[in-house]
Write an enzyme that holds these catalytic residues in place. Structure first.
Site, PDB file in Angstrom:
ATOM      1  N   HIS A 186      39.319  39.875  42.717  1.00 26.69           N
ATOM      2  CA  HIS A 186      39.229  39.767  44.172  1.00 26.69           C
ATOM      3  C   HIS A 186      38.997  38.349  44.671  1.00 26.69           C
ATOM      4  O   HIS A 186      39.058  38.120  45.886  1.00 26.69           O
ATOM      5  CB  HIS A 186      38.135  40.698  44.700  1.00 26.69           C
TER       6      HIS A 186
ATOM      7  N   ASP B 100      35.860  48.200  49.564  1.00 27.87           N
ATOM      8  CA  ASP B 100      35.253  47.682  48.337  1.00 27.87           C
ATOM      9  C   ASP B 100      33.904  48.356  48.121  1.00 27.87           C
ATOM     10  O   ASP B 100      33.231  48.752  49.087  1.00 27.87           O
ATOM     11  CB  ASP B 100      35.050  46.169  48.488  1.00 27.87           C
TER      12      ASP B 100
ATOM     13  N   HIS C  79      31.652  46.478  46.707  1.00 28.97           N
ATOM     14  CA  HIS C  79      30.812  45.285  46.735  1.00 28.97           C
ATOM     15  C   HIS C  79      31.082  44.465  47.991  1.00 28.97           C
ATOM     16  O   HIS C  79      32.206  44.416  48.481  1.00 28.97           O
ATOM     17  CB  HIS C  79      31.077  44.419  45.495  1.00 28.97           C
TER      18      HIS C  79
ATOM     19  N   ASP D   2      30.834  41.131  48.227  1.00 31.02           N
ATOM     20  CA  ASP D   2      31.546  39.899  47.857  1.00 31.02           C
ATOM     21  C   ASP D   2      31.216  38.737  48.783  1.00 31.02           C
ATOM     22  O   ASP D   2      32.087  37.942  49.153  1.00 31.02           O
ATOM     23  CB  ASP D   2      33.059  40.133  47.830  1.00 31.02           C
TER      24      ASP D   2
ATOM     25  N   HIS E 297      34.726  36.079  42.095  1.00 32.27           N
ATOM     26  CA  HIS E 297      35.207  37.308  42.745  1.00 32.27           C
ATOM     27  C   HIS E 297      34.096  37.969  43.552  1.00 32.27           C
ATOM     28  O   HIS E 297      34.367  38.909  44.312  1.00 32.27           O
ATOM     29  CB  HIS E 297      35.837  38.274  41.734  1.00 32.27           C
TER      30      HIS E 297
ATOM     31  N   ASP F 128      40.053  46.864  47.080  1.00 30.95           N
ATOM     32  CA  ASP F 128      39.534  46.750  45.724  1.00 30.95           C
ATOM     33  C   ASP F 128      39.511  48.155  45.133  1.00 30.95           C
ATOM     34  O   ASP F 128      38.975  49.086  45.746  1.00 30.95           O
ATOM     35  CB  ASP F 128      38.122  46.151  45.768  1.00 30.95           C
TER      36      ASP F 128
ATOM     37  N   ASP G 153      37.708  49.477  43.067  1.00 29.64           N
ATOM     38  CA  ASP G 153      36.391  50.093  42.912  1.00 29.64           C
ATOM     39  C   ASP G 153      35.814  50.596  44.238  1.00 29.64           C
ATOM     40  O   ASP G 153      34.704  51.123  44.280  1.00 29.64           O
ATOM     41  CB  ASP G 153      35.408  49.159  42.196  1.00 29.64           C
TER      42      ASP G 153
ATOM     43  N   GLU H  94      41.605  44.148  41.553  1.00 25.65           N
ATOM     44  CA  GLU H  94      40.598  44.587  40.581  1.00 25.65           C
ATOM     45  C   GLU H  94      40.985  45.826  39.775  1.00 25.65           C
ATOM     46  O   GLU H  94      40.123  46.484  39.202  1.00 25.65           O
ATOM     47  CB  GLU H  94      39.241  44.814  41.256  1.00 25.65           C
TER      48      GLU H  94
END
Length: 304
Positions: free
Chosen positions: A97, A124, A126, A128, A141, A228, A230, A273
């Protein structure tokens, strides 16, 4: 719709877990191009960008592989901006990412040139939003949102001709967040992002979440989605480098994608990702391709 460019960026240079460099090929194997063509789109595979290999070095001054990350993001910036200037729809196939720095900086540059307002949906697990001063790992990332908002090394924050790339951080709306580092929580508040975390989704449902996240879209809005893998619950999408339990279900993710498609404002896309080394028979890539079809208008019924 605009013709689509599939742009591969096969690198995991911004991550600590190797394998995202195989993501573009996994999406090709899962039939991304054919899936989009089934919906009447003209799709060109622009092949893979090239850049330096992952040197697997430790962090230095709060960053891992800064020089390599800069080189990859310059290549992404030029490819995505070139695609948009040619009135094509860029789909960036990552890769980790960190590449969203180059992609979104390019889209922001295009929006300034075209007189458009940029809105980014960041899907996402996360946030980030780390910086070199607070990151626990040095992995870049985990820093792209901070860089896009102007907090990062100049080689990344000044890829385009404006600083910061995203002038109004409230135009970045994060959805599905459920893993945020301790100092990163303070950073998020300081930046002023709109964050719809999993508690918000649990309390309000995906429909209301998306209505809030998409509020303010207008005829002059260019909508960019940075997805992303995830973002999805790791039961649905095991093939990622940093899985986090408790994410959106398959149906919640489909509703999210369909509501984005309903806006008619989507103009560019990151698919990030995906890690085939951790996947099961390319399951995650196939789910991502299925969701991308919904982004481009696939639905169960013909809806007004």
């Amino acid at each position: 719709m605009e013709p689509v460019d599939l742009i591969g960026a096969p690198t995991d240079v911004g991550a600590s877990i190797r394998g995202a460099s195989m993501g573009p090929e996994a999406l090709r194997v899962a039939g991304l191009q054919a899936a989009l063509e089934r919906h009447g789109l003209t799709v060109s595979d622009a092949a893979n960008l090239s850049g330096p290999p992952n040197p697997s070095h430790p962090a230095r001054d709060g960053f891992r592989h800064l020089d390599e990350v800069v080189q990859w993001n310059r290549a992404v910036y030029e490819a995505v901006l070139g695609s948009r200037r040619a009135n094509r729809f860029p789909v960036l196939m990552g890769g980790d990412h960190c590449l969203a720095i180059g992609s979104i900086t390019a889209v922001a540059q295009h929006c300034r040139e075209a007189g458009k307002r940029l809105m980014v949906l960041w899907l996402d697990a996360h946030a980030d939003a780390n910086t070199h001063a607070i990151t626990p790992t040095g992995n870049i990332h985990g820093m792209p949102v901070a860089c896009l908002c102007g907090d990062g090394p100049s080689a990344l924050t000044r890829l385009g001709d404006a600083f910061p790339a995203v002038a109004d951080p409230s135009n970045i709306r994060q959805i599905g967040i459920r893993s945020v580092d301790a100092e990163e929580k303070r950073q998020l508040r300081a930046i002023g992002l709109k964050v719809f975390d999993m508690r918000y989704i649990d309390e309000n449902g995906m429909r209301q979440t998306m209505e809030q996240a998409l509020a303010g879209l207008g005829d002059d809005t260019h909508l960019h989605v940075s997805f992303d893998a995830d973002f999805l619950d790791s039961v649905v999408a095991p093939g990622v480098g940093t899985p986090v339990l408790g994410g959106p279900t398959y149906r919640e993710a489909q509703l999210c994608m369909e509501m984005i498609a309903d806006t008619g404002r989507l103009g560019s896309l990151d698919l990030m990702e995906l890690n085939p080394a951790r996947d099961v028979r390319n399951q995650t890539a196939e789910v991502v391709v299925d969701l991308v079809e919904s982004l481009f208008g696939k639905s169960t019924l013909l809806r007004p």
